[in-house]
Motif scaffolding. Structure first.
Motif, short mmCIF file in Angstrom:
data_model
loop_
_atom_site.label_atom_id
_atom_site.label_comp_id
_atom_site.label_asym_id
_atom_site.label_seq_id
_atom_site.Cartn_x
_atom_site.Cartn_y
_atom_site.Cartn_z
N PHE A 209 0.56 -1.21 -0.14
CA PHE A 209 -0.24 -0.12 0.11
C PHE A 209 0.92 1.27 -0.18
N GLY A 210 0.14 2.28 -1.00
CA GLY A 210 1.24 3.90 -0.69
C GLY A 210 1.13 4.59 0.76
N VAL A 211 1.22 5.51 0.69
CA VAL A 211 1.55 6.68 1.44
C VAL A 211 -0.12 7.63 1.61
N VAL A 212 -0.03 7.97 2.53
CA VAL A 212 -0.98 8.58 2.38
C VAL A 212 -0.66 10.34 3.10
N LEU A 213 -1.12 11.38 2.02
CA LEU A 213 -0.47 12.86 2.39
C LEU A 213 -0.90 13.69 2.45
N GLY A 214 -0.40 14.73 2.89
CA GLY A 214 -1.33 16.11 3.63
C GLY A 214 -1.86 16.54 2.38
N GLU A 215 -2.62 17.65 2.60
CA GLU A 215 -3.25 18.50 1.11
C GLU A 215 -2.54 19.18 0.40
N ASP A 216 -0.83 18.97 1.55
CA ASP A 216 0.17 19.73 0.74
C ASP A 216 0.88 19.09 0.00
N LYS A 217 0.47 17.52 -0.23
CA LYS A 217 1.48 15.84 -1.14
C LYS A 217 2.36 15.87 -0.44
N LYS A 218 2.47 16.36 0.90
CA LYS A 218 3.55 15.59 0.97
C LYS A 218 2.85 14.21 2.07
N LYS A 219 3.12 13.59 3.14
CA LYS A 219 3.73 12.63 3.76
C LYS A 219 2.76 13.20 5.13
N PHE A 220 1.85 12.50 5.16
CA PHE A 220 0.94 13.05 6.10
C PHE A 220 1.36 13.40 7.69
N LYS A 221 2.02 14.35 8.06
CA LYS A 221 2.45 15.41 9.85
C LYS A 221 2.03 15.81 9.79
N THR A 222 2.18 16.18 11.22
CA THR A 222 1.00 17.21 11.87
C THR A 222 2.14 18.60 12.17
N ARG A 223 1.49 19.64 12.25
CA ARG A 223 1.55 21.05 12.04
C ARG A 223 3.75 20.68 12.23
#
Length: 428
Positions: A209-223
């Motif tokens: 399975f692939g990676v979950v991205l944030g709205e910025d299309k980068k790896k999903f992280k907190t601020r």
């Protein structure tokens, strides 16, 4: 659930535990947040040579099963296990799921090493003992490190052997991210060379399975740059789903219990469905706004579609269950489909079997999601032009053929949701 509970990372955690909380045996240490604790120990491991040395020594002591090390190790495992249990409960994951840590395979790893050495399947390079796959474009597995320690490769070889010889597995599915695909190519080939499974009788495969991205299309992280915790994500989902239901004024027509059931079904369902409705090998952008949209291929839209169908069936006010009526109609030959939209819906329903056969083989669950969405579209087309309940001149007329079609459609939705692990509700 295959968990990493052995090896250098645990030596690192235990060394940090003993340094920071020397009285941990008498006073339970405040390390409920293992993520923070792990970060502290990793920072020391990377920056302090003496601590790094101690972590390696602690790993050796753990793998030698010294009672003091096992006690401390169990303490950390129990904290982790408590976190798992909470998430399992929220996501409605089978409580009978078996946890298998790498520690389970420790003795079996020693047996595997002895077996591979005895059969001259290992090659020694720079003090390491390796096994090469047939395809030399893939890397070899490191079975024994230069310091005599074992690796993930060793435990994976022991695990595949145990699953086939002891569990008698005929199919082994590894659900691990796509970044590990090269490793699994090597593992499966080396395990075949070693005779730990026979491809003609046992099917082994990597469900990547692939990676979950944030709205910025980068790896999903907190601020702050931390990994997003699933529990926090679910909490936000619950808040947003309740807000969405209140916007539609569902709180005015549903009881408190019905509203809570709908809130949970939408929150958990939207997260699961968003994940499973994408081709699992592709990355996707996580967006609550998109997930909670009641238009398009989302859990919310499909849950609304199902509750709408159930409402239609309830409003028919039939004297018997639809199952009984449908069975009687089929037996006496009175169940007929005349309208093209009836035929189209019936065909869509019968395609369900083919979809299930396909996903059992290729493990692409997004095919099921696409099918359910298409079924909802076909049902809407049917319902727009084919009356199920007609009220005319103070008389209510129910078309039983179409009620039976509604019931069959609802059952397909419910079965599909069950397979996807999504709870359904009678009212939304």
């Amino acid at each position: 659930n295959h968990v990493g509970d052995w090896g250098t990372q645990f030596g690192m955690l235990l060394a940090h535990l003993m340094d920071k909380y020397p009285d941990y045996k008498k006073t339970p240490p405040p390390i409920a947040n293992l993520q923070v604790f792990y970060k502290e120990s990793k920072k020391r491991f990377d920056e302090e040579p003496e601590f790094k040395k101690k972590a390696y020594e602690t790993t050796v002591r753990l793998q030698a099963k010294e009672p003091e090390m096992i006690q401390a190790w169990q303490l950390i495992c129990d904290i982790s296990r408590k976190e798992f249990a909470e998430v399992y409960q929220i996501l409605d994951i089978n409580p009978g799921l078996t946890e298998r840590g790498e520690s389970f395979y420790h003795d079996r790893m020693q047996t595997v090493v002895a077996d591979l050495i005895e059969r001259n399947l290992l090659v020694e390079e720079e003090g390491r003992k390796l096994i090469y796959p047939t395809n030399k474009s893939y890397p070899p597995l490191t079975i024994v490190k230069s310091d005599g320690g074992f690796t993930y490769d060793t435990s994976d070889m022991a695990a595949i052997r145990q699953r086939v010889t002891e569990e008698k597995a005929t199919r082994v599915i590894y659900t691990v991210d796509i970044g590990q695909s090269v490793h699994f190519h090597s593992l499966f080939d080396c395990a075949r060379i070693a005779g730990y499974y026979d491809p003609t009788t046992t099917r082994v495969e990597h469900l990547s399975f692939g990676v979950v991205l944030g709205e910025d299309k980068k790896k999903f992280k907190t601020r702050s740059g931390d990994t997003v915790k699933l529990k926090d994500l679910i909490s936000e989902g619950l808040e947003r789903s309740l807000q969405k239901l209140k916007e539609k004024e569902r709180d005015k027509v549903l009881t408190e219990e019905e509203l809570k059931a709908a809130q949970e079904a939408v929150a958990i369902g939207c997260i699961k469905y968003s994940d499973l409705s994408h081709d699992r090998n592709h990355d996707y952008v996580f967006s609550f706004d998109r997930m909670l949209d009641d238009r398009g291929n989302t859990a919310v839209y499909l849950l609304y579609a199902l509750t709408r169908i159930r409402s239609i069936i309830r409003n028919a006010n039939l004297p018997k269950s639809v199952s009984e009526i449908g069975t009687e109609m089929m037996l006496n030959g009175s169940l007929t489909l005349d309208h093209p939209r009836e035929m189209k819906l019936a065909k869509a329903i019968t395609n369900f079997t083919d979809v299930i056969v396909q996903i059992v083989d290729d493990l692409y669950l997004h095919s099921l999601c696409a099918y359910l969405y298409n079924l909802s579209v076909v049902f809407s087309e049917f319902y727009d032009v084919c009356y199920v309940i007609e009220k005319k001149d103070n008389e209510t007329k129910v078309n039983l053929n179409r009620v039976v079609l509604c019931e069959a459609t609802a059952r397909i939705f419910e079965t599909g949701f069950y397979i996807l692990g999504i709870k359904t509700v009678e009212k939304m």
